[in-house]
Design an enzyme around this catalytic site. Structure first.
Site, PDB file in Angstrom:
ATOM      1  CD  GLU A 444      -2.205   1.008   3.295  1.00 46.56           C
ATOM      2  OE1 GLU A 444      -2.008   0.082   3.747  1.00 46.56           O
ATOM      3  OE2 GLU A 444      -2.755   2.001   3.610  1.00 46.56           O
ATOM      4  CG  ASP A 517       0.194   1.410   6.466  1.00 47.73           C
ATOM      5  OD1 ASP A 517       1.351   0.730   6.232  1.00 47.73           O
ATOM      6  OD2 ASP A 517       0.003   2.544   6.181  1.00 47.73           O
ATOM      7  CG  ASP A 519      -3.848   2.275   9.226  1.00 44.54           C
ATOM      8  OD1 ASP A 519      -4.342   1.340   8.191  1.00 44.54           O
ATOM      9  OD2 ASP A 519      -3.348   3.445   8.977  1.00 44.54           O
ATOM     10  CG  ASP A 521      -7.397   4.650   5.843  1.00 45.05           C
ATOM     11  OD1 ASP A 521      -8.468   4.439   5.983  1.00 45.05           O
ATOM     12  OD2 ASP A 521      -6.597   5.493   5.995  1.00 45.05           O
TER      13      ASP A 521
END
Ligand code: 0RA
Length: 686
Positions: A444, A517, A519, A521
């Site tokens: 990403e 990641d 998280d 997102d």
């Protein structure tokens, strides 16, 4: 006979079964052979002596009660797991007859329990679960039980008989009076036959739920009274039958037709029951049953259903002008998208074919089901115009998308864009050309992509950075997906092409690793990628090519020592571990000093705490970009040390539900899902 009264008549009427059946008595039973062969070769009768075979004993007894319910004589069945591996199945059916059996000269009850009936057929009456792999007869359960007790309530009395490894201990005895009717079988599987006797509660519950859906109006209660477990029970009763089943399968999904289609009709001795409802997803969920047995490989009932569905939708759409003269007909595939249907037919003499006996073979069933279906569906469409519009609108849209996708694919393929001739510039490819050695990291963002490129082992690891926004093509169709540059890049890099020209043998990397990641997102992007794979490259998942990288959440350091940790719990453990080490060091040094300076113990403890906080540093990785190339290699990419999660399709049904929650139109459930699951990414089973 007592109680051949109102209950029976009512039930018959409710189930739409004509009450013209012959009376079932002792004489219809055809005697064949004793139980010795069952104990000699149990596998032949129950499929094996493992846990499947063990549970088969329960299914066998319950199936007999279900048969009684299907014949309209029973509306309540209870399964109870008792201490010492005993199981009790009770029903309020007619009760197994007890009078003397003409051929065996023994009680019919004893005959049913001690004589093997080939094919499990008692005669021509009623629809029976018995058939295929099932229906070996309750005598098989008796043969494979160390003890079995049967109690029958019938003719105003309670009758009882006990058996040991299939042999009656004594004659049938009357042990009391009753006005009720029913059968109760209590058995203990023989530990000499079954290596392990361990009943699986969830397995039993899910089977009973399914049986309850398929036999509407019957209450099926399961009770766990084993000594070890806490007593619990679960009861199923579905008035709507397969309608309830369809609603259950569609739970959490956006529905197209608010009123489900439903038909139940008997024709030429075949009872057809069908419910269907469209959701706005892409997958079809069609479950076909014959006499409550799941016909995994379809068969004539399914063929009849599909052909009536396609024919009726096309003719109705033309009649109402939804399809114009120049338009192509809707295809079977157009109609199947988003369809959830349960087909349950009951017939006298089911023929189960194929390797696993999962396919219904009775030829006459096709035209019967098609006829019943076409008539009822036409009525439904006429009577529910707004639902009809929703359904047909969806099918027509699917057809348009199919044609657009074909056109788009044709142009792409003609241009050679997907032929893999020109690998995308953003791809940092590996040098090895043997696909079985190679892996590709889908990363990403460009900055993480940079770290990954520097950190990787370029001989076998390729890196493809994707923009975060890539897949903001929620609910997109194949044609729109393909027109996204990011997806095109990915497809070209993988080498497999897509859609009809998909070819797994062209896959350029053995492992495709999604690295996002840790998280929210990241979780979103990962889900989008997984959805893409699930919907358009399912084989890559089923053949085990898709992985999820597990970057660490924290780096914890105390002095010169450091550790990477992947979960919150692990973090607490490592901090505790480091604290103990620091404490031990301090005990040696500082407490000595403290004594010298005459400080109190408390003061020393306080200082120690502060020192600890100073002594341990915790670095939280918010994104992959925060790790330097070496760290990224050590923690996430080095095959020797990394943790990866292989993506599996454990349960396509559940997976589809998850994806629909994430990808669907409704924002709230999606948000909620990501928030609850973002933390335990490791468990994201697809
Ligand atoms: C043979 C004949 C009849 C019923 C049954 C068997 C029967 C078997 C089981 C096994 C579990 N529950 C059951 N309920 C019934 C027909 C009896 C009649 O004609 O009254």
């Amino acid at each position: 006979m007592v109680k051949k009264g109102k209950k029976t008549a009512d039930l018959k009427e409710k189930k739409g079964i004509s009450p013209k059946k012959p009376e079932y008595g002792a004489k219809q039973i055809q005697v064949l052979e004793g139980l010795a062969p069952v104990r000699k070769r149990p596998g032949m009768y129950i499929g094996g002596t493992g846990l499947e075979g063990l549970h088969h004993l329960i299914w066998e007894v319950v199936d007999n009660s279900i048969d009684e319910a299907m014949a309209g004589h029973c509306d309540s069945i209870e399964i109870e797991l008792l201490p010492e591996n005993r199981v009790r199945v009770s029903d309020n059916g007619r009760g197994i007859p007890v009078e003397k059996h003409a051929q065996t000269k023994k009680s019919t009850l004893e005959t049913v329990l001690t004589v093997l009936h080939a094919g499990g057929k008692f005669g021509g009456e009623g629809y029976k679960v018995s058939g295929g792999l099932h229906g070996v007869g309750i005598s098989v359960v008796n043969a494979l039980s160390s003890c079995l007790t049967v109690e029958v309530k019938r003719d105003g009395k309670i009758w009882r008989q006990e058996y040991k490894t299939g042999k009656a201990k004594a004659n049938v005895k009357s042990i009391g009076k009753t006005k009720e009717t029913g059968t109760q079988v209590t058995f203990e599987p023989d530990s000499e036959i079954f290596a392990e006797i361990k009943f699986d509660w969830d397995k039993i519950i899910s089977r009973m739920r399914q049986q309850a859906y398929l036999t509407k109006g019957v209450k099926i209660k399961t009770i766990d009274s084993r000594e070890d477990g806490k007593k619990k029970s679960y009861a199923f009763y579905f008035d709507g039958g397969v309608i309830s089943y369809v609603k259950h399968l569609n739970r959490g999904k956006e529905i197209k037709n608010k009123i489900p289609f439903y038909v139940e009709k008997e024709k030429d001795d075949v009872l057809t029951e069908i419910a269907m409802q469209y959701n706005d997803g892409y997958k079809e969920h069609i479950f076909a049953f014959a006499n409550n047995i799941h016909t995994m490989d379809g068969g004539t009932h399914l063929v009849g259903f599909r052909s009536a569905l396609t024919r009726t939708f096309n003719s109705f759409s033309r009649k109402k002008g939804l399809l114009k003269e120049k338009d192509e007909n809707l295809t079977g595939d157009d109609i199947m998208e988003g369809l959830t249907a349960v087909i349950n037919i009951k017939l006298k003499d089911p023929q189960f074919e194929g390797q696993t006996k999962g396919k219904l073979g009775n030829a006459n069933v096709k035209s019967i089901v098609a006829g019943v279906m076409a008539t009822a569906l036409e009525d439904y469409l006429e009577e529910n115009p707004s639902d009809a519009k929703e359904i047909l609108g969806k099918c027509i849209l699917t057809a348009k998308a199919r044609m657009a996708a074909r056109a788009a694919r044709d142009t792409i393929i003609r241009k050679g864009a997907l032929e893999g001739m020109t690998l995308p510039g953003k791809l940092a490819d590996c040098s090895d050309r043997k696909s079985e050695n190679c892996e590709i990291y889908i990363v990403e963002g460009d900055s993480a992509g940079g770290s990954a490129k520097q950190g990787r082992d370029r001989s076998f690891q390729a890196i493809l950075p994707l923009r975060g926004k890539i897949l903001n093509v929620e609910r997109a169709r194949l044609d729109r997906m393909l027109s996204s540059n990011e997806i095109k890049t990915l497809v070209i890099a993988m080498g497999t092409s897509v859609g009809e020209s998909f070819d797994i043998s062209k896959l350029r990397y053995n492992r495709i690793i999604i690295m996002t990641d840790a998280d929210v997102d990241g979780a979103h992007i990962r889900t989008l990628l997984l959805t893409l794979f699930y919907r358009y490259f399912e084989q890559l998942i089923t053949e085990g090519h898709i992985y999820i990288a597990q970057p660490p959440l924290f780096r914890i350091q105390a002095g010169k020592e450091f550790k990477y940790v992947f979960t919150e719990e692990e973090k607490e453990d490592v901090i505790r571990e480091f604290r103990i080490k620091l404490d031990q060091r301090k005990m040696k040094g500082e407490k000595e000093k403290a004594k010298d300076k005459n400080k109190t113990e408390e003061e020393v403890d306080k200082e120690d705490g502060e020192a600890e906080m100073k002594g341990i540093t915790i670095q939280r990785y918010k994104g992959l970009g925060e790790m330097n190339p070496t760290q990224l290699w050590e923690t996430t990419m080095n095959p020797e040390t990394r943790i990866m999660k292989k993506v599996l399709i454990k349960d396509a049904e559940e997976a589809d539900r998850v994806f629909d929650t994430l990808m669907g139109n409704e924002v709230e459930p999606r948000k909620k899902f990501i928030q609850t699951h973002a933390k335990r990414v490791k468990n994201l089973d697809v």
